[in-house]
Structures are given as structure tokens and as C-alpha cells.
Design a protein around this motif. Structure first.
Motif, PDB file in Angstrom:
ATOM      1  N   THR A  57     -35.540   4.963   0.202  1.00 43.67           N
ATOM      2  CA  THR A  57     -35.039   4.737  -1.151  1.00 43.67           C
ATOM      3  C   THR A  57     -33.543   4.446  -1.132  1.00 43.67           C
ATOM      4  O   THR A  57     -33.068   3.538  -1.819  1.00 43.67           O
ATOM      5  N   ASN A  58     -32.797   5.192  -0.349  1.00 48.90           N
ATOM      6  CA  ASN A  58     -31.352   4.988  -0.272  1.00 48.90           C
ATOM      7  C   ASN A  58     -31.027   3.573   0.191  1.00 48.90           C
ATOM      8  O   ASN A  58     -30.187   2.898  -0.401  1.00 48.90           O
ATOM      9  N   SER A  92     -18.337  10.138 -13.004  1.00 44.39           N
ATOM     10  CA  SER A  92     -19.068  10.734 -11.877  1.00 44.39           C
ATOM     11  C   SER A  92     -18.445  10.347 -10.538  1.00 44.39           C
ATOM     12  O   SER A  92     -19.127   9.896  -9.621  1.00 44.39           O
ATOM     13  N   CYS A 151     -33.651   8.539 -13.647  1.00 48.35           N
ATOM     14  CA  CYS A 151     -33.387   9.037 -12.301  1.00 48.35           C
ATOM     15  C   CYS A 151     -32.030   9.729 -12.216  1.00 48.35           C
ATOM     16  O   CYS A 151     -31.903  10.776 -11.566  1.00 48.35           O
ATOM     17  N   LEU A 152     -31.025   9.173 -12.867  1.00 45.92           N
ATOM     18  CA  LEU A 152     -29.710   9.816 -12.877  1.00 45.92           C
ATOM     19  C   LEU A 152     -29.788  11.199 -13.521  1.00 45.92           C
ATOM     20  O   LEU A 152     -29.199  12.161 -13.016  1.00 45.92           O
ATOM     21  N   LEU A 212     -32.396  13.140 -13.685  1.00 47.99           N
ATOM     22  CA  LEU A 212     -33.117  14.027 -12.770  1.00 47.99           C
ATOM     23  C   LEU A 212     -32.254  14.440 -11.582  1.00 47.99           C
ATOM     24  O   LEU A 212     -32.318  15.585 -11.134  1.00 47.99           O
ATOM     25  N   MET A 213     -31.434  13.542 -11.074  1.00 47.62           N
ATOM     26  CA  MET A 213     -30.574  13.852  -9.942  1.00 47.62           C
ATOM     27  C   MET A 213     -29.438  14.787 -10.334  1.00 47.62           C
ATOM     28  O   MET A 213     -28.952  15.547  -9.501  1.00 47.62           O
ATOM     29  N   GLU A 214     -29.007  14.762 -11.575  1.00 47.72           N
ATOM     30  CA  GLU A 214     -27.962  15.677 -12.027  1.00 47.72           C
ATOM     31  C   GLU A 214     -28.430  17.114 -11.982  1.00 47.72           C
ATOM     32  O   GLU A 214     -27.637  18.022 -11.851  1.00 47.72           O
ATOM     33  N   SER A 215     -29.742  17.316 -12.059  1.00 54.08           N
ATOM     34  CA  SER A 215     -30.262  18.680 -12.096  1.00 54.08           C
ATOM     35  C   SER A 215     -30.519  19.244 -10.706  1.00 54.08           C
ATOM     36  O   SER A 215     -31.009  20.349 -10.582  1.00 54.08           O
ATOM     37  N   VAL A 216     -30.167  18.518  -9.648  1.00 55.78           N
ATOM     38  CA  VAL A 216     -30.379  19.001  -8.285  1.00 55.78           C
ATOM     39  C   VAL A 216     -29.275  19.988  -7.938  1.00 55.78           C
ATOM     40  O   VAL A 216     -28.110  19.625  -7.865  1.00 55.78           O
ATOM     41  N   GLU A 231     -25.970  19.748  -5.086  1.00 52.42           N
ATOM     42  CA  GLU A 231     -25.603  18.355  -4.777  1.00 52.42           C
ATOM     43  C   GLU A 231     -24.209  18.083  -5.322  1.00 52.42           C
ATOM     44  O   GLU A 231     -23.788  18.647  -6.330  1.00 52.42           O
ATOM     45  N   ASP A 255     -21.700  15.229  -6.948  1.00 51.29           N
ATOM     46  CA  ASP A 255     -21.659  13.911  -7.581  1.00 51.29           C
ATOM     47  C   ASP A 255     -20.636  13.062  -6.860  1.00 51.29           C
ATOM     48  O   ASP A 255     -19.664  13.560  -6.334  1.00 51.29           O
TER      49      ASP A 255
END
Length: 176
Positions: free
Chosen positions: A37-38, A88, A163-164, A166-170, A173, A175
């Protein structure tokens, strides 16, 4: 308008790799995405960035400078830390990207409310430069809409926003 894919080098006697196929990255019949994905996101980002950079360059700005100047104008004056958070990005990246705007007189770093803090804002020249670059940005965006199709671009924006979020809730991690 359709995009042609550049020819890829292959190893003699070996068939092209599955990742060379236009279908690479699509869900396999077994259900999951194939590939990294990356890598796929970076590949798309590079191509889109090159497109925007090429067109916006006519204004004398890089795409990153246009984005930063736009945020400063829309949100400013504000503290650099607040600007970095809104975009971000980490503070050192903001400082590095802000230097050319300050040097050209398109942004100014002035005193904040308490004497220890600073605020960044757009100058009149910066607002004029952003408006000029904005016309080029619009041309670049309209060409992307035409090339990819407006429905696909709208869908891409929706997927990216989801997706952004959802990724903020990891947890754990960073930013950037």
C-alpha cells in the motif's frame, strides 16, 4: 484522454513480474489487496505531485510553497506550532518550508501575544503570489479531473478522507 504506461525493462528469458501489470494492487480473487500500500500510494503521489509541480511552477512557487502560503493566508496569523499541527507536519519541516517564503517577503514572522511566542502571517505580496499560483493550481486540478474523471476524483477524495481519519486513531503513530 488515456495515459499510456511506459515500457518496463524485463530480465531476458523471464516473463514480466505481476507487479508490472496494470492490475497490480487490485484485490485478488481470494479477497485481499496485493502489493504494498505504501508503495502504491507513493507512486500515485509522485505522479500527481509532478503534474501539479509542473503547472504551478509557472507562478514561481513549488506546490509545497503554494500549499503552505494558502494555509497561512486562510488560518493566519497563527503560531508556527499551530500551523504545523493544522497541516499535519512536524515543526522542523514547517521551519524549513517557511524559510523561502520569509526570504521572498511572502510571509512574515512577527511577535506573538506574550513576547515569547511568534506568529506567522501572509504579506500583501504573499497574498498576491498565492492568488497568482491559485490560477495555476486550478488549471492543474481541472486537468486531473479531466484525466481521471470527476467521479473518480471525488471518490478518491472520499476514500482518502476516510483513511486519514482512521489513521489518526492509530495509537503511538507520529503524524508527518
Amino acid at each position: 484522454m488515456t495515459a499510456s504506461r511506459p515500457a518496463r525493462d524485463t530480465i531476458p528469458g523471464r516473463p514480466p513480474a505481476a507487479s508490472d501489470s496494470p492490475a497490480a494492487g487490485r484485490s485478488a480473487a481470494s479477497g485481499g489487496p496485493r502489493g504494498c500500500t505504501n508503495f502504491r500510494l507513493r507512486q500515485l503521489t509522485r505522479r500527481v505531485s509532478q503534474h501539479f509541480d509542473h503547472i504551478i511552477a509557472a507562478s514561481g512557487l513549488k506546490t509545497t510553497q503554494y500549499s503552505l502560503l494558502s494555509h497561512i493566508e486562510r488560518l493566519g496569523p497563527l503560531r508556527p506550532g499551530e500551523l504545523a499541527a493544522a497541516m499535519s507536519m512536524d515543526a522542523s519541516t514547517l521551519t524549513r518550508n517557511l524559510k523561502p517564503l520569509l526570504a521572498r517577503g511572502w510571509a512574515v514572522l512577527g511577535p506573538g501575544l506574550d513576547g515569547r511566542s511568534r506568529v506567522v502571517g501572509a504579506t500583501a505580496a504573499g497574498r498576491a503570489k498565492r492568488a497568482e499560483a491559485g490560477r495555476h493550481w486550478k488549471k492543474a486540478q481541472l486537468e486531473i479531473n479531466e484525466r481521471l474523471g470527476i467521479e473518480r476524483v471525488a471518490h478518491l477524495h472520499d476514500v482518502l478522507e476516510e483513511c486519514l481519519a482512521l489513521m489518526e486513531s492509530v495509537p503511538g503513530e507520529i503524524d508527518g
